[in-house]
Scaffold this motif. Structure first.
Motif, short mmCIF file in Angstrom:
data_model
loop_
_atom_site.label_atom_id
_atom_site.label_comp_id
_atom_site.label_asym_id
_atom_site.label_seq_id
_atom_site.Cartn_x
_atom_site.Cartn_y
_atom_site.Cartn_z
N LEU A 49 -24.27 47.94 -30.22
CA LEU A 49 -24.02 49.19 -29.51
C LEU A 49 -22.62 49.70 -29.84
N ALA A 50 -21.64 48.80 -29.86
CA ALA A 50 -20.27 49.20 -30.19
C ALA A 50 -20.21 49.80 -31.58
N HIS A 51 -21.04 49.27 -32.47
CA HIS A 51 -21.08 49.73 -33.85
C HIS A 51 -21.82 51.06 -33.96
N SER A 52 -22.99 51.16 -33.33
CA SER A 52 -23.84 52.36 -33.47
C SER A 52 -23.29 53.56 -32.70
N LEU A 53 -22.65 53.31 -31.58
CA LEU A 53 -22.15 54.40 -30.74
C LEU A 53 -20.72 54.83 -31.09
N GLY A 54 -20.17 54.23 -32.14
CA GLY A 54 -18.85 54.65 -32.61
C GLY A 54 -17.67 54.11 -31.83
N TYR A 55 -17.88 53.07 -31.04
CA TYR A 55 -16.78 52.53 -30.25
C TYR A 55 -15.69 51.90 -31.12
N PHE A 56 -16.10 51.27 -32.23
CA PHE A 56 -15.10 50.70 -33.14
C PHE A 56 -14.26 51.82 -33.79
N GLU A 57 -14.94 52.86 -34.22
CA GLU A 57 -14.23 53.98 -34.84
C GLU A 57 -13.27 54.64 -33.85
N ASP A 58 -13.68 54.70 -32.58
CA ASP A 58 -12.79 55.24 -31.56
C ASP A 58 -11.48 54.46 -31.49
N GLU A 59 -11.55 53.20 -31.87
CA GLU A 59 -10.36 52.34 -31.83
C GLU A 59 -9.66 52.28 -33.19
N GLY A 60 -10.09 53.14 -34.12
CA GLY A 60 -9.45 53.18 -35.44
C GLY A 60 -9.91 52.11 -36.39
N LEU A 61 -11.11 51.56 -36.14
CA LEU A 61 -11.61 50.45 -36.95
C LEU A 61 -12.91 50.81 -37.67
N ASP A 62 -12.98 50.44 -38.93
CA ASP A 62 -14.21 50.54 -39.72
C ASP A 62 -14.74 49.13 -39.86
N VAL A 63 -15.71 48.77 -39.03
CA VAL A 63 -16.17 47.38 -38.93
C VAL A 63 -17.43 47.17 -39.76
N GLU A 64 -17.39 46.16 -40.62
CA GLU A 64 -18.56 45.74 -41.38
C GLU A 64 -19.02 44.39 -40.84
N ILE A 65 -20.28 44.32 -40.41
CA ILE A 65 -20.83 43.08 -39.86
C ILE A 65 -21.63 42.38 -40.95
N ILE A 66 -21.24 41.15 -41.25
CA ILE A 66 -21.86 40.40 -42.34
C ILE A 66 -22.57 39.17 -41.78
N LEU A 67 -23.84 39.02 -42.07
CA LEU A 67 -24.58 37.83 -41.63
C LEU A 67 -24.10 36.62 -42.42
N THR A 68 -23.63 35.61 -41.69
CA THR A 68 -23.12 34.38 -42.30
C THR A 68 -23.75 33.22 -41.52
N ALA A 69 -24.97 32.87 -41.90
CA ALA A 69 -25.80 31.97 -41.09
C ALA A 69 -25.15 30.59 -40.90
N GLY A 70 -24.92 30.24 -39.63
CA GLY A 70 -24.36 28.94 -39.28
C GLY A 70 -22.89 29.05 -38.89
N ALA A 71 -22.53 28.42 -37.76
CA ALA A 71 -21.16 28.49 -37.28
C ALA A 71 -20.17 27.87 -38.26
N ASP A 72 -20.61 26.83 -38.99
CA ASP A 72 -19.74 26.21 -39.98
C ASP A 72 -19.40 27.17 -41.10
#
Length: 329
Positions: A49-72
């Motif tokens: 939601l933060a990504h789709s509704l522009g909340y990151f951009e409102d904070e001056g951020l261009d956020v790319e979310i990358i799937l990185t399977a596994g906490a390790d």
């Protein structure tokens, strides 16, 4: 005349290209941030939601979310500098700290406050009781990961001893658990959404319980970054935390249908009706924190679960691994 027209055409193309370039530069004026997420799940709805509704951009951020399977793998990506922010279980940061890393990972914002996986049975079961797991074979996830440790914690609290009263298969990779169960392995499996619903809809299994409801509150999935990165980029961490808080607030104040419409593009293989059902399922078990603050009580509960699973010999200090300065209390 033709040369004149051709010259004007070239000039027009140059002007348009220049305008597009300026627009791109204006857009790129945002601070580029890469986030490694441990899995891609509706469980992380406030983030999308933060990504789709522009909340990151409102904070001056261009956020790319990358799937990185596994906490390790998430922690490895953050430690290597491939990404700036990690999103995984807080247990991963404890492993890094106890491993002696000097520029260790610090948790700065919480999102989910309980396990997001569901126990899926091969057989349809009414009035499920945890004791029904006795004598069964469960695909539990990676050993030392939060889903598997939470499962062990719950079983032990009900006097069911892993390895004696029940078999937990930790050899199957997280991303392969659904396929292994469909292929015939195990009596039960623990799955996140939308995988659990997909298994149900195809009549391969039935959701019978929520590990989150059974396991209690913990900082289950949180945001972390290198200690040095946080100190040198306080404005980024503060803005990122504010955007996540806005996503949480949206989830808390809107119904499942409205929420699903705003994250549908992040789950192209899931129908709107199914996505609405999944969001409602996660809302019903109170999956998300009210704010991003990670409390010492919750952090200690994670370490209790790790100790119960035999994965922690020495507890890590809360005041070093949790930075509350950026919490949206």
């Amino acid at each position: 005349m033709k040369k004149y027209f051709f010259g004007l055409l070239i000039l027009f193309v140059v002007l348009i290209t220049g305008a597009l370039f300026l627009f791109k530069n204006e857009k790129s004026g945002l601070k580029k941030i890469k986030v490694a997420e441990v899995t891609h799940s509706v469980f992380y709805t406030p983030q999308y939601l933060a990504h789709s509704l522009g909340y990151f951009e409102d904070e001056g951020l261009d956020v790319e979310i990358i799937l990185t399977a596994g906490a390790d793998k998430v922690t490895a990506a953050v430690l290597s500098g491939d990404v700036q922010i990690g999103f995984c279980g807080s247990e991963a940061t404890i492993y890094v700290y106890n491993g002696g890393e000097k520029d260790y990972l610090v948790n700065f914002a919480g999102l989910t406050k309980r396990d997001g996986s569901f126990i899926v049975s091969r057989e349809k079961t009414d009035n499920f009781d945890i004791n029904m797991l006795k004598g069964s074979y469960i695909i539990g996830g990676r050993k030392g990961g939060m889903p598997e440790m939470t499962l062990e914690y719950i079983l032990k609290k009900h006097n069911i001893i892993p390895g004696k009263d029940v078999t937990i298969d930790t050899s199957i990779a997280f991303a392969a658990m659904q396929g292994a169960f469909i292929g015939g392995t195990g009596d039960f499996v623990t799955l996140f959404e939308p995988n659990a619903l997909a298994v149900e809809k195809n009549n391969f299994g039935y959701v019978v319980a929520s590990l989150g409801e059974l396991g209690g509150e913990v900082p289950y999935t949180v945001y972390n970054a290198r200690k040095s990165y946080i100190e040198n980029n306080k404005d980024v961490i503060e803005g990122f935390s504010r955007a996540i808080q806005k996503g949480i607030d949206y989830v808390k104040s809107h119904d499942a249908d409205d929420i699903a419409k705003n994250i549908l593009n992040y789950f192209p293989d899931v129908s709107l009706s199914d996505l609405t059902l999944i969001v409602e399922r996660y809302k019903s078990i109170d999956s998300w924190y009210d704010n991003t603050l990670i409390t010492e009580e919750n952090f200690n509960h994670v370490q209790e679960i790790m100790e119960e699973a035999g994965e922690l010999k020495e507890r890590a200090p809360y005041d070093k691994l949790v930075d509350t300065r950026f919490s949206q209390k």
